[in-house]
Design a protein around this motif. Sequence first.
Motif, mmCIF file in Angstrom:
data_model
loop_
_atom_site.group_PDB
_atom_site.id
_atom_site.type_symbol
_atom_site.label_atom_id
_atom_site.label_comp_id
_atom_site.label_asym_id
_atom_site.label_seq_id
_atom_site.Cartn_x
_atom_site.Cartn_y
_atom_site.Cartn_z
ATOM 1 N N LYS A 208 0.900 -0.902 0.040
ATOM 2 C CA LYS A 208 0.107 0.059 0.022
ATOM 3 C C LYS A 208 0.993 1.126 -0.050
ATOM 4 O O LYS A 208 1.968 1.373 0.654
ATOM 5 N N GLY A 209 0.518 2.112 -0.746
ATOM 6 C CA GLY A 209 1.314 3.551 -0.885
ATOM 7 C C GLY A 209 0.589 4.656 -1.338
ATOM 8 O O GLY A 209 -0.636 4.619 -1.757
ATOM 9 N N THR A 210 1.280 5.609 -1.647
ATOM 10 C CA THR A 210 0.656 6.852 -2.490
ATOM 11 C C THR A 210 1.673 6.885 -3.763
ATOM 12 O O THR A 210 2.875 6.776 -3.964
ATOM 13 N N LYS A 211 0.970 7.587 -4.659
ATOM 14 C CA LYS A 211 1.581 7.739 -6.120
ATOM 15 C C LYS A 211 2.527 9.034 -6.210
ATOM 16 O O LYS A 211 1.903 10.002 -5.172
ATOM 17 N N THR A 212 3.147 9.456 -7.113
ATOM 18 C CA THR A 212 3.979 10.532 -6.841
ATOM 19 C C THR A 212 2.874 11.390 -7.901
ATOM 20 O O THR A 212 2.195 10.870 -8.414
ATOM 21 N N GLU A 213 3.354 12.742 -7.768
ATOM 22 C CA GLU A 213 2.409 13.638 -8.518
ATOM 23 C C GLU A 213 2.168 13.485 -10.154
ATOM 24 O O GLU A 213 1.262 13.367 -10.431
ATOM 25 N N ARG A 461 6.605 2.989 -8.536
ATOM 26 C CA ARG A 461 5.219 2.198 -8.303
ATOM 27 C C ARG A 461 4.465 2.940 -7.137
ATOM 28 O O ARG A 461 3.072 3.025 -7.131
ATOM 29 N N CYS A 462 5.174 3.176 -6.238
ATOM 30 C CA CYS A 462 4.463 3.883 -4.890
ATOM 31 C C CYS A 462 5.376 4.388 -4.020
ATOM 32 O O CYS A 462 6.524 3.762 -3.795
ATOM 33 N N ILE A 463 5.122 5.435 -3.151
ATOM 34 C CA ILE A 463 5.583 5.647 -1.824
ATOM 35 C C ILE A 463 5.012 4.876 -0.517
ATOM 36 O O ILE A 463 3.873 5.378 -0.367
ATOM 37 N N PRO A 464 5.949 3.829 -0.344
ATOM 38 C CA PRO A 464 4.959 3.092 0.833
ATOM 39 C C PRO A 464 4.725 3.731 2.016
ATOM 40 O O PRO A 464 5.233 4.549 2.376
ATOM 41 N N MET A 475 19.642 8.440 -5.581
ATOM 42 C CA MET A 475 20.707 7.627 -6.302
ATOM 43 C C MET A 475 21.228 8.155 -7.561
ATOM 44 O O MET A 475 22.095 7.802 -8.145
ATOM 45 N N VAL A 476 20.299 9.091 -8.154
ATOM 46 C CA VAL A 476 20.808 9.592 -9.272
ATOM 47 C C VAL A 476 21.681 11.236 -8.918
ATOM 48 O O VAL A 476 22.721 11.340 -9.649
ATOM 49 N N THR A 477 20.955 11.918 -8.241
ATOM 50 C CA THR A 477 21.436 13.263 -8.136
ATOM 51 C C THR A 477 22.483 13.474 -6.898
ATOM 52 O O THR A 477 22.995 14.338 -6.911
ATOM 53 N N GLY A 478 22.253 12.360 -6.015
ATOM 54 C CA GLY A 478 22.981 12.844 -4.795
ATOM 55 C C GLY A 478 22.412 13.845 -3.853
ATOM 56 O O GLY A 478 22.663 14.013 -2.692
ATOM 57 N N LYS A 479 21.130 14.305 -4.190
ATOM 58 C CA LYS A 479 20.523 15.379 -3.556
ATOM 59 C C LYS A 479 19.856 14.519 -2.082
ATOM 60 O O LYS A 479 19.561 13.366 -2.155
ATOM 61 N N PRO A 480 19.358 15.287 -1.023
ATOM 62 C CA PRO A 480 18.979 14.621 -0.002
ATOM 63 C C PRO A 480 17.785 13.931 -0.091
ATOM 64 O O PRO A 480 16.724 14.431 -0.929
ATOM 65 N N SER A 481 17.328 12.832 0.607
ATOM 66 C CA SER A 481 16.056 12.044 0.723
ATOM 67 C C SER A 481 15.719 11.793 1.939
ATOM 68 O O SER A 481 16.494 11.063 2.706
ATOM 69 N N SER A 482 14.336 11.873 2.142
ATOM 70 C CA SER A 482 13.881 11.430 3.398
ATOM 71 C C SER A 482 13.405 10.042 3.773
ATOM 72 O O SER A 482 13.153 9.264 4.748
ATOM 73 N N ARG A 483 12.916 9.315 2.583
ATOM 74 C CA ARG A 483 12.561 8.080 2.688
ATOM 75 C C ARG A 483 12.621 7.156 1.215
ATOM 76 O O ARG A 483 13.077 8.018 0.189
#
Length: 491
Positions: A208-213, A461-464, A475-483
């Motif tokens: 279960k998750g949400t979709k990106t914009e 596919r989703c943000i769980p 993994m692509v840009t090296g910018k910060p990610s929270s999950r």
Amino acid sequence: MGKYLTKRGEDYSKWYNELVVKADLAENSGVRGCMVIKPYGYAIWEKMQAGLDKMFKETGHENAYFPLFIPKSYLSKEASHVEGFAKECAVVTHYRLKNAEDGSGIIVDPEARLEEELIVRPTSETIIWDTFRKWVQSYRDLPLLINQWANVVRWEMRTRLFLRTAEFLWQEGHTAHATEKEAIEEAELMMNVYADFVENHMAVPVIKGTKTESERFAGAIETYCIEALMQDGKALQAGTSHFLGQNFAKAFDVKFASKEGKQEHVWATSWGVSTRLMGALVMTHSDDNGLVLPPKLAPIQVVIVPIYKGPEQLDAISERVAPLVKELRAKGISVKFDNRDTHKPGFKFNEYELKGVPVRLAIGQRDMENGTYELARRDTLEKETVNEKDVVARIQFLMEDMQQAIYTKAYDYRQKHITPVESYEEFKDILENKGGFVSAHWDGTPETEEKIKDETKATIRCIPIDAPEEVGSCMVTGKPSSRRVLFAKAY
């Protein structure tokens, strides 16, 4: 029968297409991009409908039906909605045919052009919200919890039985609420209802998750989803539920008088699953011998095949089997006694194996003498000899045991194919050589999402929903990610 199927390991796509046809689920029709759902396939869909419909009604929803045709002007009232569906719409422009004057056949009467073109529904938000305007006047009319079972048309160019067809069957729920909180709770509730059904009836594990914009439903503020994994390592979206905010209420001027007497726009949701679930069912469980159906959805749960010589032996077996058939049916188990004399037992064994019947009983002369049945379960193909006084209890046990075993097998496969990665190179390697879900950090931008899609054909596919916060780097840009989010190639 099953032995003439292409093996999954040789060509998974061809195996799927052959199985759907050979197992009598569906076939291509004379209308390009459309399918005929055959009785056996439709019987499975009916069981899905019945299970879902019960769950909808238990959560307070009511069924209704709305027109197939939508005035073009309705579709244009919500800008992002029309943009999302414009390229898939079938349009009705005329209402009459006539014979050609040169005798060449029937033509569209040019004098019978509609004043306003009608869209064959790709989804029903617009026609339903135009109707809701008449139904909602006061807070006393809310919440409005409506579902419809219907067909829709989305003009697909590349079609595949059940997975993607120009016309398909589905249900679509549409609800109106007095507050934002209630509407969000409704959208989350229906995602959970879908997950419950897919896991506990279809035996298909989901995330279960949400979709990106960029992956949201056209016109939605938030799209909740359940994602499943097929045996070839590709994901399949099994159901979606959308929080629509007040977009459609404002577009169609659906207001209500609050308890304080103020005029306010309602808050909306929509949610749906389709015959695409049939594709998920086939691809999650089936094997090189044919369908493997969870007992809860199998049209025939038990088949009894007599092995006999001559009509006298068949009559004797029929007499022995009759009380068993009656007792199983009384316990809610669907059973078929196949006494056709036009096919040999070996043919019948292969046929029911191909069609995924969970339990097969065989009874011959020796079984008659010993008071036994030969029992075979479809999921493992294991056989055992069962005393006739124990056979009902054994079948009841197997109905539950097989349902759980089929789920567990699919769950274990899914878990082994969720791979966390740190680098883009590792991501590409897993996609190419292992498949499945890839768990990775993403910087949250549509640009990076599009770059990954263009270069690898994988989508988010989703943000769980249950994903813990985890500080990392994209993994692509090296910018910060929270999950982490889940990527996969998908149907």
